[in-house]
Design a protein around this motif. Structure first.
Motif, PDB file in Angstrom:
ATOM      1  N   GLU A 283       0.827  -1.213   0.000  1.00 33.06           N
ATOM      2  CA  GLU A 283       0.000   0.000   0.000  1.00 33.06           C
ATOM      3  C   GLU A 283       0.861   1.262   0.000  1.00 33.06           C
ATOM      4  O   GLU A 283       0.563   2.230  -0.709  1.00 33.06           O
ATOM      5  CB  GLU A 283      -0.914  -0.014   1.220  1.00 33.06           C
ATOM      6  N   ASN A 284       1.913   1.272   0.802  1.00 37.04           N
ATOM      7  CA  ASN A 284       2.802   2.449   0.832  1.00 37.04           C
ATOM      8  C   ASN A 284       3.507   2.638  -0.507  1.00 37.04           C
ATOM      9  O   ASN A 284       3.695   3.772  -0.975  1.00 37.04           O
ATOM     10  CB  ASN A 284       3.823   2.299   1.958  1.00 37.04           C
ATOM     11  N   ALA A 285       3.900   1.547  -1.127  1.00 41.25           N
ATOM     12  CA  ALA A 285       4.574   1.665  -2.430  1.00 41.25           C
ATOM     13  C   ALA A 285       3.619   2.216  -3.482  1.00 41.25           C
ATOM     14  O   ALA A 285       3.995   3.082  -4.291  1.00 41.25           O
ATOM     15  CB  ALA A 285       5.115   0.305  -2.858  1.00 41.25           C
ATOM     16  N   VAL A 286       2.376   1.730  -3.485  1.00 41.21           N
ATOM     17  CA  VAL A 286       1.391   2.240  -4.449  1.00 41.21           C
ATOM     18  C   VAL A 286       1.089   3.713  -4.182  1.00 41.21           C
ATOM     19  O   VAL A 286       0.962   4.526  -5.112  1.00 41.21           O
ATOM     20  CB  VAL A 286       0.108   1.385  -4.387  1.00 41.21           C
ATOM     21  N   ALA A 287       0.970   4.088  -2.888  1.00 41.39           N
ATOM     22  CA  ALA A 287       0.729   5.500  -2.564  1.00 41.39           C
ATOM     23  C   ALA A 287       1.890   6.374  -3.005  1.00 41.39           C
ATOM     24  O   ALA A 287       1.697   7.485  -3.518  1.00 41.39           O
ATOM     25  CB  ALA A 287       0.495   5.644  -1.051  1.00 41.39           C
ATOM     26  N   ALA A 288       3.126   5.864  -2.827  1.00 40.99           N
ATOM     27  CA  ALA A 288       4.291   6.631  -3.285  1.00 40.99           C
ATOM     28  C   ALA A 288       4.286   6.798  -4.793  1.00 40.99           C
ATOM     29  O   ALA A 288       4.621   7.878  -5.318  1.00 40.99           O
ATOM     30  CB  ALA A 288       5.569   5.935  -2.819  1.00 40.99           C
TER      31      ALA A 288
END
Length: 455
Positions: A283-288
């Motif tokens: 999720e953090n990678a997609v948000a980044a």
């Protein structure tokens, strides 16, 4: 009624103009007339341009040359007026010496209190006229020195302050001269031609002062414009770097997201805590990635470079694409050779991209500023980094003027500094141009890149 109103309006306008003129006259000649306004020494650049043959130590003292000239002029005025009093008594000699000092001091005083120097010189003129009329035996000592010195003082004041003081001092001087002439001799026959001559001299001095101010303003404007252009170019270059690095970072973030999503399926009976951690990482990678795309939309340039593919979805180039770049510049008319030394190895994507852009920009500069010259690209894979050297020879024909001269080097420096490298860019002894760059690459970064590529 309308005519009367119009006349009254005209009179009020003229009254306002007269009031404004008197207000400026008061501000220029009366308010803080003896304020301390020292004249600064010459700038080192001007001294170097005027007397480049002087040694460095003497060139430092040459900054005070205008002060020395004005002081020497005052000494000459004092000596010229005082030498006539050598055969008179001590009392008369003391009076004449005091008058000579009153006449000679104002030119030197313009270096520190310019408006006050004018009033002191005008006082010397009044003393000269009254003394010549009241004491005929002193007339030979008082006549002829005060007025030329007053004119010289007014010229120095105009050159030191502002052009409009020429008109103001001229009006005050000849108003006072007319009163003095009427009181002492009553003969005003010589006053009009002298006034015209003095007006011409002061207008010439005012023109010189105005020209100097305009020239200084133009130089300041050009300096500010050049600084703004450099700053804008730097910002554009940084935006380009940010846009290009987006693809590099996005690639790694995509790999992180894919690996985090696939990791729980590679382990049987995955603990819930581990699965939750992997889901959080994804999720953090997609948000980044989403934030990167949003920032990219802000900094994306609408005008691509000369050798950049127009397709925004195209992958960023690397040194593996160097042959196509060389073919492009050869097609544009530049004869270029490439030499690669050392064992080529995978490098971090940011280093590959920056190295490619540096070579591209250096060759673009060679095309733009050295038409008809030959170029050479040297790429050295060395322990601890990569070295680049792009050199071109002397142009065979005149290059067209380019308003962006030097901005390509600015962009190259920005890229190299971002990666912690070193760059030199300067003209060669034979008239060509050389760009030498070293970009450090740690061994761990190279191994990580190699491992990522293999996977």
């Amino acid at each position: 009624m309308n005519q009367t109103t119009q006349t009254q309006g005209t009179l009020r306008s003229e009254a306002r103009i007269a009031h404004g003129g008197l207000h400026r006259l008061r501000q220029d000649l009366f308010v803080d007339a003896f304020a301390f306004r020292p004249m600064p020494p010459l700038e080192d650049a001007k001294v170097s341009r005027w007397v480049p043959w002087l040694p460095e130590r003497l060139r430092h003292w040459a900054r005070w040359l205008p002060h020395l000239i004005v002081g020497f002029f005052s000494v000459l005025v004092f000596l010229a007026t005082y030498t006539m009093s050598y055969d008179i008594g001590p009392v008369k000699g003391l009076l004449v010496a005091g008058f000579c000092l009153l006449v000679a001091a104002p030119p030197a005083l313009t270096l520190f209190r310019p408006v006050g120097a004018y009033w002191l010189s005008l006082l010397a003129l009044g003393v000269s006229d009254f003394a010549s009329a009241a004491f005929s035996s002193y007339a030979s000592y008082f006549d002829g020195a005060a007025f030329p010195t007053l004119v010289a003082t007014m010229v120095l004041v105009v050159l030191r302050t502002r052009p409009r003081l020429a008109v103001e001092m001229w009006l005050v001087t000849f108003a006072v001269a007319a009163v003095l002439t009427a009181v002492t001799s009553g003969d005003t026959g010589d006053l009009p031609p002298v006034a015209v001559f003095t007006g011409v001299v002061l207008i010439s001095a005012a023109a010189i002062r105005a020209w100097r101010e305009e020239r200084r303003h133009v130089v300041e404007t050009q300096t500010v414009t050049a600084e703004e252009r450099s700053r804008r170019t730097l910002l554009e270059e940084r935006a380009t770097i940010a846009r290009e690095l987006h693809d590099v970072v996005a690639h790694h973030m995509s790999v992180i997201a894919i690996q985090a999503e696939a990791a729980p399926y590679r382990v049987e009976n995955t603990p819930p805590e581990l699965a939750t951690s992997f889901a959080t990482i994804r999720e953090n990678a997609v948000a980044a990635l989403t934030e990167l795309r949003r920032i990219l939309g802000v900094v994306r340039s609408e005008d691509p470079d000369a050798f950049v593919d127009s397709d925004p979805e195209a992958p960023q180039p690397t040194l593996a694409s160097l042959d196509s770049l060389l073919d492009s510049v050869r097609g544009a008319g530049l004869t270029v050779d490439a030499v690669i030394t050392g064992a080529p190895r995978p490098l971090p994507q940011g280093v590959e991209l920056s190295a490619y852009r540096i070579v591209q920009e250096a060759l673009s500069n060679a095309l733009r500023h050295s038409p008809g010259a030959d170029a050479r690209v040297e790429i050295s894979y060395v322990l601890g980094g990569i070295g680049l050297r792009i050199i071109n020879g002397v142009p065979s024909r005149l290059a067209k003027p380019s308003p962006g001269a030097g901005h390509g080097v600015l962009g190259m420096r920005e890229r190299v500094q971002m990666l912690g490298g070193e760059i030199t860019a300067d003209h060669t002894e034979d008239g060509g141009f050389e760009v030498a760059v070293f970009i450090p690459v740690s061994a761990s970064a190279g191994e990580t890149t190699a491992g990522g590529s293999a996977s």
